[in-house]
Each structure stands twice: as structure tokens, then as C-alpha cells.
Design a protein around this motif. Sequence first.
Motif, short mmCIF file in Angstrom:
data_model
loop_
_atom_site.label_atom_id
_atom_site.label_comp_id
_atom_site.label_asym_id
_atom_site.label_seq_id
_atom_site.Cartn_x
_atom_site.Cartn_y
_atom_site.Cartn_z
N ILE A 291 0.86 -1.19 0.00
CA ILE A 291 0.00 0.00 0.00
C ILE A 291 0.89 1.23 0.00
O ILE A 291 1.95 1.24 0.66
CB ILE A 291 -0.95 -0.02 1.23
N GLY A 292 0.51 2.28 -0.75
CA GLY A 292 1.28 3.52 -0.76
C GLY A 292 1.24 4.18 0.62
O GLY A 292 0.24 4.05 1.35
N VAL A 293 2.32 4.90 0.97
CA VAL A 293 2.36 5.54 2.29
C VAL A 293 1.23 6.57 2.41
O VAL A 293 0.52 6.62 3.41
CB VAL A 293 3.72 6.22 2.55
N ARG B 147 -6.09 6.57 5.05
CA ARG B 147 -7.00 5.61 5.70
C ARG B 147 -6.97 5.76 7.21
O ARG B 147 -8.02 5.78 7.86
CB ARG B 147 -6.56 4.17 5.36
N LEU B 148 -5.76 5.87 7.77
CA LEU B 148 -5.64 5.95 9.22
C LEU B 148 -6.26 7.25 9.73
O LEU B 148 -6.92 7.27 10.77
CB LEU B 148 -4.17 5.86 9.64
N THR B 149 -6.07 8.35 8.98
CA THR B 149 -6.63 9.63 9.37
C THR B 149 -8.16 9.58 9.37
O THR B 149 -8.82 10.21 10.20
CB THR B 149 -6.14 10.74 8.41
N GLN B 150 -8.71 8.82 8.42
CA GLN B 150 -10.17 8.71 8.32
C GLN B 150 -10.75 7.61 9.21
O GLN B 150 -11.94 7.31 9.15
CB GLN B 150 -10.57 8.45 6.86
N GLY B 151 -9.89 6.96 10.00
CA GLY B 151 -10.36 5.92 10.90
C GLY B 151 -10.63 4.59 10.22
O GLY B 151 -11.30 3.72 10.78
N ARG B 152 -10.11 4.44 9.00
CA ARG B 152 -10.29 3.17 8.29
C ARG B 152 -9.08 2.28 8.54
O ARG B 152 -7.95 2.77 8.60
CB ARG B 152 -10.46 3.41 6.79
N PRO B 153 -9.27 0.97 8.65
CA PRO B 153 -8.13 0.10 8.94
C PRO B 153 -7.23 -0.11 7.73
O PRO B 153 -7.66 0.04 6.58
CB PRO B 153 -8.80 -1.22 9.34
N TYR C 168 2.34 13.67 6.78
CA TYR C 168 3.13 12.68 7.51
C TYR C 168 4.61 12.92 7.24
O TYR C 168 4.98 13.64 6.29
CB TYR C 168 2.76 11.25 7.07
N ALA C 169 5.45 12.35 8.09
CA ALA C 169 6.90 12.44 7.88
C ALA C 169 7.55 11.15 8.33
O ALA C 169 7.18 10.56 9.34
CB ALA C 169 7.47 13.63 8.66
N LEU C 170 8.54 10.72 7.54
CA LEU C 170 9.20 9.44 7.77
C LEU C 170 10.57 9.61 8.38
O LEU C 170 11.37 10.43 7.91
CB LEU C 170 9.36 8.68 6.45
N ALA C 171 10.84 8.82 9.40
CA ALA C 171 12.18 8.77 9.99
C ALA C 171 12.89 7.52 9.44
O ALA C 171 12.41 6.90 8.50
CB ALA C 171 12.06 8.71 11.51
N ALA D 249 2.24 10.12 13.19
CA ALA D 249 2.36 10.30 11.74
C ALA D 249 3.59 11.11 11.35
O ALA D 249 3.97 11.14 10.18
CB ALA D 249 1.11 10.98 11.19
N TYR D 250 4.24 11.77 12.32
CA TYR D 250 5.42 12.59 12.01
C TYR D 250 6.71 11.91 12.52
O TYR D 250 7.76 12.54 12.58
CB TYR D 250 5.26 14.00 12.58
N GLU D 251 6.59 10.65 12.86
CA GLU D 251 7.77 9.89 13.27
C GLU D 251 7.58 8.43 12.86
O GLU D 251 7.73 7.51 13.65
CB GLU D 251 7.99 10.01 14.78
N LEU D 252 7.25 8.24 11.58
CA LEU D 252 7.01 6.88 11.10
C LEU D 252 8.33 6.13 10.94
O LEU D 252 9.29 6.67 10.38
CB LEU D 252 6.26 6.93 9.76
N CYS D 253 8.35 4.89 11.43
CA CYS D 253 9.57 4.08 11.36
C CYS D 253 9.73 3.50 9.95
O CYS D 253 8.75 3.21 9.27
CB CYS D 253 9.49 2.93 12.35
#
Length: 349
Positions: free
Chosen positions: A80-82, A88-94, A299-302, A314-318
Motif C-alpha cells: 500500500i502507498g504511504v 486511511r488511518l486519518t479517516q479511521g479506516r483500517p 506525515y513524515a518518515l524517519a 504520523a510525524y515519526e514513522l519508522c
Amino acid sequence: MLWPHAKSVLKAIVSPLLDATGVYDRRIEEVSVREDRWTILMYHRVVLDDRADPFRLGMCVRRDRFEAQIRYLKSRFNLIGVGEAVRRLTQGRPLPSRAVSVTFDDGYLDNLEVALPVLESHQVPWTLFVPTGGLATGEPLWWDRVIHAFACTSRSWIDAQAIGLPRLRRRLSLAPWYRRRSVEQVLEALWSLPMAEIESAVLRLERALAPRVRLMPLAHRLRPADVRELHRRGVEIGAHTVKHPNLCLTDRDQLRDEMLDSRRELEALCGSPVEGFAYPGGRMNQAVKEAAHEAGFSYALATISAVNHLPCDAYELCRIGMPDAELPDFKRALSATMVRGDGTLHSIA
Ligand SMILES: [Zn+2]
């Protein structure tokens, strides 16, 4: 030296034997099947031969190995694209179970020429984070200039203090068996400097090492038209600053400029919003995270080498850096990191 030898034995013999027992597949399955897990993978370059990464710094994966890795990922996971996952997560969808996302950093030309055909043939959505500084002119990225200078010099040592790296031992050896260690030390020391000092130190280093360009070409970057073409073909484009500095050493105004300028340039280039951001070198702190939020990114990726446990920041995604490894050893490394989240797969950029 015993340790590198032991590692090569592990890769060549032990990993295939253990893989044949199915142990790696089982470990990966146990972690990824859980609905509260999301794995994000990080690549930089996909290359046709090993010469592109002379010091084995973990930036390149050979094409045949990459294709085997992608085929495995496609057979085991729901890719799935980031950006889509964050929406999905922001909208409460799994997210789907076994959710995995593929990302690339730094915008190398081989992403278009070598990686894209593989990813398209397996219908894998992916996200590319592009630094915009020098994009139009094709100016090489600062660490590639360092790697090139070390790979193409005939000097036998370098004075680290004369190039502006006083924390390092003065005389760094360039002997073949020590050169990789010296490159790693210089790159790590450069990461501890503000961008203006990196630029002047790299210039001094190039003058000191006098690299011969013909020995190895500098890594080619994507051109603006290439970024547009990748976007047109469905690749999500994310921002990765302008100059690729250590954002923890950047003042508030520069932070905002690095984020907003790169975002606006990519939005103008692609004609659509840019939602994602990747911290250069994964270097971030609370102020940097807040700046990413204020700059309007979703979002931001670490580069913390672990699986994300939902709900997550969402601003410290592994993200887990992917090794240049044959499939059994790729599975060993992936399963070890997924299970332990131990940060053993590390990237320099
Ligand atoms: Zn980067």
C-alpha cells in the motif's frame, strides 16, 4: 578479520539453510499478520552492478536481488502507498493485514530506469522522496561527491583537520583495507555539521583528494522531467528538503525554507499536492517534527529501523532500510528487524 568473514559465512551458508526450514517466513508472518502493524521499507538505489557502491555503504541494491525481494514482498504482503495508508488511518479506516509500503529516498536516475520497470511489472505502489536542490542542473548530492572523491583518489592519506573535521583523527588512511572505514568516519563527521560547513568541507576534501573522474562516474540524479514522468505513472512524490541537511542543526527559518521551498517546487513540477516528507538521514527532534506539521505535510518518515505499531505518530514513522542481499539473507535481516526492531539495518542518507 573474523567478523566480516563470519558475516559472509552467515549470508552464503547459514541463511539459505535456515530459510529452507521456513523459520524466516514464520517469523515475518507472526509480526505482519497482526492488524495493528505497518511496515515501511526504504531503498535508495537499484543498480546493474556492484561498482556503483564501491564501499558497500548500503545505498544500492543490485537489480536481480531487488526483483527477488519485490517478488517476495508481493507474494507475502499487501502493498500500500504511504500516502494512501496515512489517509486511511486519518479517516479511521483500517489498513489491510500484512500492510507494507515501499519508499525510495534521494531521487537517483536508476529509480526511473531500473527500479520502476520492476515495480510496475509487479504493480507495487511506491513513494519517492526527492531533494530539490540542484535538481534542474543535475548537481551531485554532497555525500556522493565524498564517496566519489574517496573512490577515485590516488592519495594514501587525508588530513581530516585541514578539511574542517577536527573531531576526527588528523591523518586518515586511504589504504585499500582502511578506506571504507575512513569514508564512514568522514560522512558521519559531516552529518554533525550545519549545511554551510558541509559544503565548504566537501570542497576542501575534493581539492585534497583530487579524484580522477574517469575512474567512476558520479551517481546520476533524476531530472525535473523524470520526476514529472514518475508522478504521471502513479508514483507518489514526497519532499526531502532542498539541500539535504541535518535538520537538527538548522535554525527555525532555514527549517521552514527547506521544507516549504522543496514542497512548493515539487508541487509546481508535478501539478498536484505533496503530502509526505522524509527527514534527511532520518535526523529529527521535536522542533523538526513540529516544523514538518506546520509546513503542511500529512506525515513524515524517519529511519528508525522498526515496524510501526498502530496507532502511531504520523510525524515519526519508522522505516526499515533494505539490504543488498540475496533472498534468504534479505528474509533473515527483515525478520530480525521486524521481530526485534533492533536498528541493525542503517542507512547513511
Ligand atoms: Zn536522503
